[in-house]
Motif scaffolding. Structure first.
Motif, mmCIF file in Angstrom:
data_model
loop_
_atom_site.group_PDB
_atom_site.id
_atom_site.type_symbol
_atom_site.label_atom_id
_atom_site.label_comp_id
_atom_site.label_asym_id
_atom_site.label_seq_id
_atom_site.Cartn_x
_atom_site.Cartn_y
_atom_site.Cartn_z
ATOM 1 N N ASN A 67 2.424 -12.775 18.155
ATOM 2 C CA ASN A 67 1.803 -11.497 18.489
ATOM 3 C C ASN A 67 0.510 -11.304 17.694
ATOM 4 O OD1 ASN A 67 1.142 -8.858 19.084
ATOM 5 N ND2 ASN A 67 2.960 -7.959 18.133
ATOM 6 N N PRO A 68 -0.657 -11.318 18.334
ATOM 7 C CA PRO A 68 -1.915 -11.162 17.595
ATOM 8 C C PRO A 68 -2.125 -9.734 17.071
ATOM 9 C CG PRO A 68 -2.347 -11.197 19.943
ATOM 10 C CD PRO A 68 -0.892 -11.508 19.778
ATOM 11 N N LYS A 69 -1.403 -8.774 17.628
ATOM 12 C CA LYS A 69 -1.561 -7.362 17.229
ATOM 13 C C LYS A 69 -0.331 -6.881 16.457
ATOM 14 C CE LYS A 69 -5.480 -7.034 19.447
ATOM 15 N NZ LYS A 69 -6.753 -7.010 18.685
ATOM 16 N N ALA A 70 0.292 -7.778 15.720
ATOM 17 C CA ALA A 70 1.524 -7.440 15.003
ATOM 18 C C ALA A 70 1.322 -6.271 14.041
ATOM 19 C CB ALA A 70 2.023 -8.661 14.234
ATOM 20 N N LYS A 71 2.295 -5.361 14.026
ATOM 21 C CA LYS A 71 2.314 -4.251 13.082
ATOM 22 C C LYS A 71 3.405 -4.528 12.053
ATOM 23 C CE LYS A 71 -0.845 -2.075 15.442
ATOM 24 N NZ LYS A 71 -2.252 -2.088 14.930
ATOM 25 N N VAL A 72 3.022 -5.141 10.956
ATOM 26 C CA VAL A 72 3.983 -5.506 9.913
ATOM 27 C C VAL A 72 4.433 -4.238 9.189
ATOM 28 C CG1 VAL A 72 4.399 -6.917 7.873
ATOM 29 C CG2 VAL A 72 2.821 -7.731 9.650
ATOM 30 N N THR A 73 5.750 -4.060 9.084
ATOM 31 C CA THR A 73 6.297 -2.859 8.438
ATOM 32 C C THR A 73 7.178 -3.241 7.261
ATOM 33 O OG1 THR A 73 8.171 -2.839 9.979
ATOM 34 C CG2 THR A 73 6.231 -1.514 10.560
ATOM 35 N N LYS A 74 7.358 -2.294 6.339
ATOM 36 C CA LYS A 74 8.227 -2.540 5.188
ATOM 37 C C LYS A 74 9.176 -1.373 4.994
ATOM 38 C CE LYS A 74 5.030 -0.765 1.639
ATOM 39 N NZ LYS A 74 4.304 -1.084 0.394
ATOM 40 N N GLU A 75 10.357 -1.697 4.470
ATOM 41 C CA GLU A 75 11.384 -0.692 4.201
ATOM 42 C C GLU A 75 11.948 -0.926 2.805
ATOM 43 O OE1 GLU A 75 15.808 0.726 5.823
ATOM 44 O OE2 GLU A 75 14.778 -0.999 6.725
ATOM 45 N N ARG A 76 11.815 0.040 1.934
ATOM 46 C CA ARG A 76 12.348 -0.057 0.565
ATOM 47 C C ARG A 76 13.840 0.247 0.627
ATOM 48 N NH1 ARG A 76 8.956 0.976 -4.157
ATOM 49 N NH2 ARG A 76 10.149 0.408 -6.019
ATOM 50 N N VAL A 77 14.677 -0.742 0.455
ATOM 51 C CA VAL A 77 16.123 -0.563 0.595
ATOM 52 C C VAL A 77 16.829 -0.409 -0.741
ATOM 53 C CG1 VAL A 77 16.213 -1.740 2.816
ATOM 54 C CG2 VAL A 77 16.485 -3.072 0.726
ATOM 55 N N ALA A 78 16.132 -0.657 -1.830
ATOM 56 C CA ALA A 78 16.652 -0.483 -3.188
ATOM 57 C C ALA A 78 15.437 -0.442 -4.105
ATOM 58 C CB ALA A 78 17.587 -1.636 -3.574
ATOM 59 N N PRO A 79 15.601 0.017 -5.352
ATOM 60 C CA PRO A 79 14.435 0.122 -6.236
ATOM 61 C C PRO A 79 13.603 -1.158 -6.327
ATOM 62 C CG PRO A 79 16.287 1.244 -7.220
ATOM 63 C CD PRO A 79 16.821 0.570 -5.986
ATOM 64 N N ALA A 80 14.268 -2.319 -6.315
ATOM 65 C CA ALA A 80 13.535 -3.575 -6.484
ATOM 66 C C ALA A 80 13.615 -4.467 -5.253
ATOM 67 C CB ALA A 80 14.067 -4.329 -7.708
ATOM 68 N N MET A 81 13.958 -3.878 -4.092
ATOM 69 C CA MET A 81 14.168 -4.700 -2.892
ATOM 70 C C MET A 81 13.476 -4.086 -1.684
ATOM 71 S SD MET A 81 17.806 -5.967 -1.270
ATOM 72 C CE MET A 81 18.338 -6.563 -2.873
ATOM 73 N N VAL A 82 12.720 -4.934 -0.969
ATOM 74 C CA VAL A 82 11.991 -4.492 0.219
ATOM 75 C C VAL A 82 12.299 -5.428 1.380
ATOM 76 C CG1 VAL A 82 9.720 -4.000 1.203
ATOM 77 C CG2 VAL A 82 10.099 -3.677 -1.237
ATOM 78 N N LYS A 83 12.486 -4.826 2.563
ATOM 79 C CA LYS A 83 12.633 -5.612 3.786
ATOM 80 C C LYS A 83 11.330 -5.522 4.573
ATOM 81 C CE LYS A 83 16.530 -5.071 6.092
ATOM 82 N NZ LYS A 83 17.699 -4.376 6.710
ATOM 83 N N ILE A 84 10.851 -6.668 5.053
ATOM 84 C CA ILE A 84 9.607 -6.750 5.818
ATOM 85 C C ILE A 84 9.931 -7.186 7.240
ATOM 86 C CG2 ILE A 84 7.359 -7.888 6.015
ATOM 87 C CD1 ILE A 84 7.539 -6.147 3.544
ATOM 88 N N ASP A 85 9.401 -6.461 8.212
ATOM 89 C CA ASP A 85 9.504 -6.891 9.611
ATOM 90 C C ASP A 85 8.116 -7.315 10.067
ATOM 91 O OD1 ASP A 85 9.572 -7.027 12.474
ATOM 92 O OD2 ASP A 85 11.427 -5.871 12.431
ATOM 93 N N GLY A 86 7.967 -8.584 10.395
ATOM 94 C CA GLY A 86 6.658 -9.141 10.731
ATOM 95 C C GLY A 86 6.206 -8.915 12.150
ATOM 96 N N ASP A 87 7.065 -8.374 13.009
ATOM 97 C CA ASP A 87 6.679 -8.084 14.392
ATOM 98 C C ASP A 87 6.125 -9.331 15.087
ATOM 99 O OD1 ASP A 87 6.371 -6.461 16.655
ATOM 100 O OD2 ASP A 87 4.347 -5.841 16.094
ATOM 101 N N ASN A 88 6.691 -10.494 14.744
ATOM 102 C CA ASN A 88 6.268 -11.777 15.331
ATOM 103 C C ASN A 88 4.782 -12.050 15.099
ATOM 104 O OD1 ASN A 88 6.684 -14.224 16.737
ATOM 105 N ND2 ASN A 88 6.002 -13.323 18.667
ATOM 106 N N GLY A 89 4.294 -11.684 13.916
ATOM 107 C CA GLY A 89 2.899 -11.928 13.575
ATOM 108 C C GLY A 89 2.664 -13.341 13.070
ATOM 109 N N VAL A 90 1.400 -13.684 12.884
ATOM 110 C CA VAL A 90 1.034 -14.988 12.309
ATOM 111 C C VAL A 90 1.663 -15.094 10.912
ATOM 112 C CG1 VAL A 90 -0.864 -16.508 11.670
ATOM 113 C CG2 VAL A 90 -1.107 -14.968 13.619
ATOM 114 N N GLY A 91 2.273 -16.225 10.617
ATOM 115 C CA GLY A 91 3.050 -16.375 9.392
ATOM 116 C C GLY A 91 2.347 -15.972 8.101
#
Length: 344
Positions: A67-91
């Motif tokens: 996806n050339p227009k990927a909207k990468v998002t992040k979710e803070r799930v714990a004080p020191a832990m983040v989940k990233i969703d790359g939206d099928n973007g370039v690696g």
């Protein structure tokens, strides 16, 4: 320099790369992040994972496999832990977002981890480790990959050649950088040997029946051999568990083939575990210990005087310094590919 390569400045190569990726549909901001990683790979001499990757990235962008227009998002799930969703973007774009998120939480908590999903091939690990080290972070970074290795004792590919890397900063000199895949060599090296009409060592891969081969075409149709036999197999599984399974990305045979399904999202996963070394002691303390660590190793008399003992990362960092001063050696084929995209 060979007749198949040319020298180009870092600034010009970066400009060309950004224009090429922009013409493939990415924003200038996203293209800049991607090119930062790939140019650093070329600076390190890792040409198989540098801007030559625009060939495979470009093919997948054109058929919407990425996806050339990927909207990468992040979710803070714990004080020191983040989940990233790359939206099928370039690696490398997803990788840079994950690195920055991990540095942010590690700055706050002393340690931070980012788990990324919805990604693609993100280049080599050493650029991420280097960027983290420059900010004072020790790192452990990994990614899963398309299946190219058979389970130990198996006869078909069920796990990927998952890269794993480590970095430790040294404010007084070069950081420690270790970047390795779980196979004896990267598949790209076998592919290059096939393109050049050269044979390969039998320790690199097997044919489709699991028999070691010196024929690069047979190896490309077969399996890569893991480092250290069953131990490398175990390490590859651990990288996939962290990068794929725990990040809620695809794992093992759930990863779509990069070549056989170019129009389908791979959903690769990555992990970035960072440690803020500034919490452990002063800059002077770390410099003293890192320099002593390196000196103990390099003081060992070389068994071959022409090949003195070095610390991992030394070759790449020395090459980067030379190429930043004198220009980057890059293949004519890669320049032509970049220009073809940049000039569209």
């Amino acid at each position: 320099m060979s007749s198949n390569t040319q020298i180009i400045s870092e600034a010009k190569l970066t400009e060309l790369g950004i224009k090429a990726f922009s013409n493939l549909g990415l924003s200038v901001e996203d293209a800049t992040q991607i090119v930062k990683v790939l140019v650093m790979a070329d600076l390190f001499g890792l040409s198989t994972h540098g801007l030559s990757r625009i060939e495979s990235y470009g093919e997948r962008l054109i058929v919407n496999g990425i996806n050339p227009k990927a909207k990468v998002t992040k979710e803070r799930v714990a004080p020191a832990m983040v989940k990233i969703d790359g939206d099928n973007g370039v690696g490398p774009l997803v990788g840079m977002h994950a690195l920055e998120a991990a540095m942010e939480v590690a700055s706050e908590c002393g340690i931070g981890i980012a788990l990324a999903r919805g990604s693609n091939h993100f280049g080599p690990i050493s650029p991420y480790s280097y960027l983290a080290a420059q900010k004072g972070f020790a790192s452990m970074i990994g990614s899963n990959a398309t299946t190219t290795i058979a389970p130990w004792g198996g006869s078909d590919a069920r796990l990927g050649n998952s890269p794993l890397g480590f970095g430790v900063p040294n404010p007084g000199g070069n950081p420690f950088l270790l970047d390795m895949a779980m196979s004896v060599v990267a598949r790209a090296k076998i592919r290059n040997a096939f393109k050049a009409g050269q044979s390969i060592p039998e320790t690199w891969g097997t044919d489709a029946n699991g028999v070691p081969t010196s024929d690069p075409k047979a190896a490309l149709d077969g399996f890569l051999l893991p480092i250290g036999g069953h131990k490398g197999y175990g390490l590859a599984l651990m990288v996939d568990l962290f990068a794929g399974l725990l990040s809620n990305a695809a794992y093992l045979t759930h990863v779509k083939s990069w070549q056989d399904a170019p129009d389908e999202p791979q959903n690769l996963g990555h992990f970035f575990i960072l440690l803020d070394t500034k919490r452990l002691g002063s800059t002077e303390w770390l410099v003293e210990r890192m320099n002593d660590f390196a000196q103990i190793l390099t003081a060992s008399p070389a068994s071959n005087p022409a090949q003195p003992v070095i610390v991992p990362g030394t070759i790449e960092l020395n090459k980067m310094a030379r190429q930043q001063a004198n220009g980057i050696e890059i293949s004519n084929e890669t320049i032509a590919l970049l220009e073809s995209h940049a000039n569209k």
